[in-house]
Write an enzyme that holds these catalytic residues in place. Structure first.
Site, short mmCIF file in Angstrom:
data_model
loop_
_atom_site.label_atom_id
_atom_site.label_comp_id
_atom_site.label_asym_id
_atom_site.label_seq_id
_atom_site.Cartn_x
_atom_site.Cartn_y
_atom_site.Cartn_z
N LYS A 114 0.82 -1.22 0.00
CA LYS A 114 0.00 0.00 0.00
C LYS A 114 0.85 1.26 0.00
CE LYS A 114 -4.49 -1.52 1.48
NZ LYS A 114 -5.67 -1.34 2.29
N LYS A 198 -4.86 -8.61 -6.10
CA LYS A 198 -6.18 -8.96 -5.55
C LYS A 198 -7.23 -7.93 -6.00
CE LYS A 198 -6.40 -6.60 -1.15
NZ LYS A 198 -7.15 -6.54 0.06
N LYS A 201 -11.02 -2.36 -3.70
CA LYS A 201 -11.87 -1.17 -3.88
C LYS A 201 -11.08 -0.02 -4.46
CE LYS A 201 -13.84 -1.94 0.66
NZ LYS A 201 -12.68 -1.94 1.56
N1 AQP Z 1 -9.81 -9.70 -3.20
C1 AQP Z 1 -10.19 -10.24 -2.06
N2 AQP Z 1 -10.39 -11.57 -1.98
C2 AQP Z 1 -10.81 -12.13 -0.79
N3 AQP Z 1 -11.06 -11.41 0.32
C3 AQP Z 1 -10.88 -10.08 0.25
N4 AQP Z 1 -11.04 -9.10 1.16
C4 AQP Z 1 -10.73 -7.90 0.59
N5 AQP Z 1 -10.36 -8.08 -0.68
C5 AQP Z 1 -10.44 -9.42 -0.92
C6 AQP Z 1 -11.49 -9.32 2.52
O1 AQP Z 1 -12.58 -8.44 2.78
C7 AQP Z 1 -12.54 -8.03 4.14
C8 AQP Z 1 -12.65 -6.54 4.21
O2 AQP Z 1 -11.51 -5.97 3.60
P1 AQP Z 1 -11.26 -4.42 3.74
O3 AQP Z 1 -12.19 -3.72 2.87
O4 AQP Z 1 -11.34 -4.05 5.15
O5 AQP Z 1 -9.79 -4.16 3.35
P2 AQP Z 1 -8.90 -4.64 2.18
O6 AQP Z 1 -8.50 -6.05 2.39
O7 AQP Z 1 -7.79 -3.66 2.09
O8 AQP Z 1 -9.88 -4.55 0.92
P3 AQP Z 1 -9.70 -3.74 -0.38
O9 AQP Z 1 -10.88 -3.93 -1.24
O10 AQP Z 1 -8.37 -4.04 -1.01
O11 AQP Z 1 -9.75 -2.24 0.14
P4 AQP Z 1 -8.78 -1.06 -0.14
O12 AQP Z 1 -8.66 -0.96 -1.63
O13 AQP Z 1 -9.45 0.11 0.48
O14 AQP Z 1 -7.49 -1.40 0.52
C9 AQP Z 1 -11.22 -8.55 4.73
O15 AQP Z 1 -11.50 -9.70 5.49
C10 AQP Z 1 -10.41 -8.91 3.53
O16 AQP Z 1 -9.54 -9.98 3.80
#
Ligand code: AQP
Length: 334
Positions: A114, A198, A201
């Site tokens: 990140k 992965k 968002k």
């Molecule tokens: N691609 C993914 N596959 C499986 N699980 C996922 N999670 C997120 N992306 C995937 C799981 O969703 C839960 C919430 O995640 P989060 O939104 O708190 O944070 P993150 O993992 O950082 O998700 P994003 O979408 O990548 O958000 P941004 O872009 O804001 O950093 C967690 O249990 C995560 O494992």
């Protein structure tokens, strides 16, 4: 209900929730609600580790609650609230900052991903984010944490912090060592544009993900445009694994169709990916479109969503204050 087991998990209000959040976390949240006491938190303090537009953040918090409810979380069964409403999270995070080691944080791969190439410019919050995550879990003495595979390393850190606290203050078993609950099949949904990243968002291209609010038309278009492979679908996993984008589509299909990878390959080998995509789009529309409609409906009544957060905060705060009292005592804070 099993009183001893307690589930905690959080989701960042950083934008539209997507298929990765749904398959990696939310579906699991809903099934756990049937058998255990559960606390689900909209982790707004985690979200601000990267800059968030304040109005957007407020909307995203409510939209995350709407997504929780639309996927099947029941606010009268599970505690649903936002992290910043319970100040115990930040108080415990400070105490845990003093337990956690710099060497441990330096190993966290999500910070490296990140923060990108210019780590000097990343916020301090982003760096110590895993300590706040440990505080979120330990504040409630949660025993089980449903997360996607991307959070496994942070969970291991939470266990290390819990263990060190128990050792330092000579209070064996004070904090339970939280166990990750990671879905077996699709623990990591990948981007539809790049099978090595992965689904996320914050990824710029909306074509990289299926949002829970996408219309049938958008889901169709995104799956059609998703990267796959010009060869036909192979009959074995070894060959499929060489093509990450194709593997991702087959993985999602197998999860949504509740079939094993082997069965899907038996059914589809020798066919073009367009065949798989057509069937996948149909299944996704079936499963995701009603969720999206429900989210939009719930967003029409913001005061209802706010009242879910308010009730959740009150319940969460009671547990948090009781545990904090004991934590302060262990540490020697008057
Ligand atoms: N691609 C993914 N596959 C499986 N699980 C996922 N999670 C997120 N992306 C995937 C799981 O969703 C839960 C919430 O995640 P989060 O939104 O708190 O944070 P993150 O993992 O950082 O998700 P994003 O979408 O990548 O958000 P941004 O872009 O804001 O950093 C967690 O249990 C995560 O494992």
């Amino acid at each position: 209900m099993n009183k001893k087991k307690l589930v905690f998990s959080g989701v960042q209000p950083t934008g539209n929730l997507h298929l990765g959040n749904y398959l990696g976390a939310l579906k699991n949240f809903v099934s756990l609600q049937k058998e255990m006491n559960c606390i689900y938190c909209v982790v707004d303090l985690h979200a601000i580790t990267t800059f968030q537009n304040p109005n957007q953040l407020r909307n995203n918090v409510l939209e995350t609650v709407a997504s929780f409810v639309a996927t099947g979380l029941n606010p009268s069964k599970s505690i649903i609230f936002n992290q910043s409403a319970v100040s115990g999270h930040t108080e415990l995070a400070w105490i845990l900052n003093c337990i956690s080691r710099i060497g441990w944080l330096n190993r966290m791969t999500q910070f490296k991903d990140k923060a990108g190439s210019d780590k000097e410019k990343a916020s301090v919050g982003l760096y110590i984010y895993p300590n706040l995550m440990a505080a979120d879990i330990l504040l409630y003495k949660a025993t089980h944490v449903p997360v996607g595979a991307d959070q496994k390393q942070h969970l291991e850190l939470s266990r290390d912090i819990a263990q060190k606290f128990n050792n330092d203050f000579n209070c064996k078993d004070f904090f339970p060592l939280p166990e990750p609950l990671i879905p077996k099949n699709v623990s990591r949904v990948m981007s539809l544009r790049d099978g090595n990243k992965k689904m996320s968002k914050s990824e710029e291209s909306d074509y990289s993900r299926i949002n829970l609010k996408d219309s049938a038309d958008e889901i169709n278009k995104k799956i059609k445009k998703a990267k796959s492979d010009s060869d036909q679908i192979p009959d074995n996993l070894k060959d499929l694994e060489k093509k990450p984008e194709a593997l991702n589509l087959v993985n999602i299909y197998s999860e949504i169709s509740k079939s094993t990878l082997e069965k899907v390959l038996n059914e589809m080998s020798g066919k073009e990916y367009s065949f798989l995509k057509k069937k996948l789009a149909e299944l996704l529309i079936n499963e995701i479109e009603p969720v999206g409609k429900e989210i939009k409906k719930l967003l029409g009544d913001k005061s209802h969503l706010e009242s879910i957060l308010k009730k959740g905060k009150e319940k969460a705060n009671i547990i948090a204050e009781e545990n904090l009292k004991n934590i302060r005592e262990k540490v020697g804070l008057i």
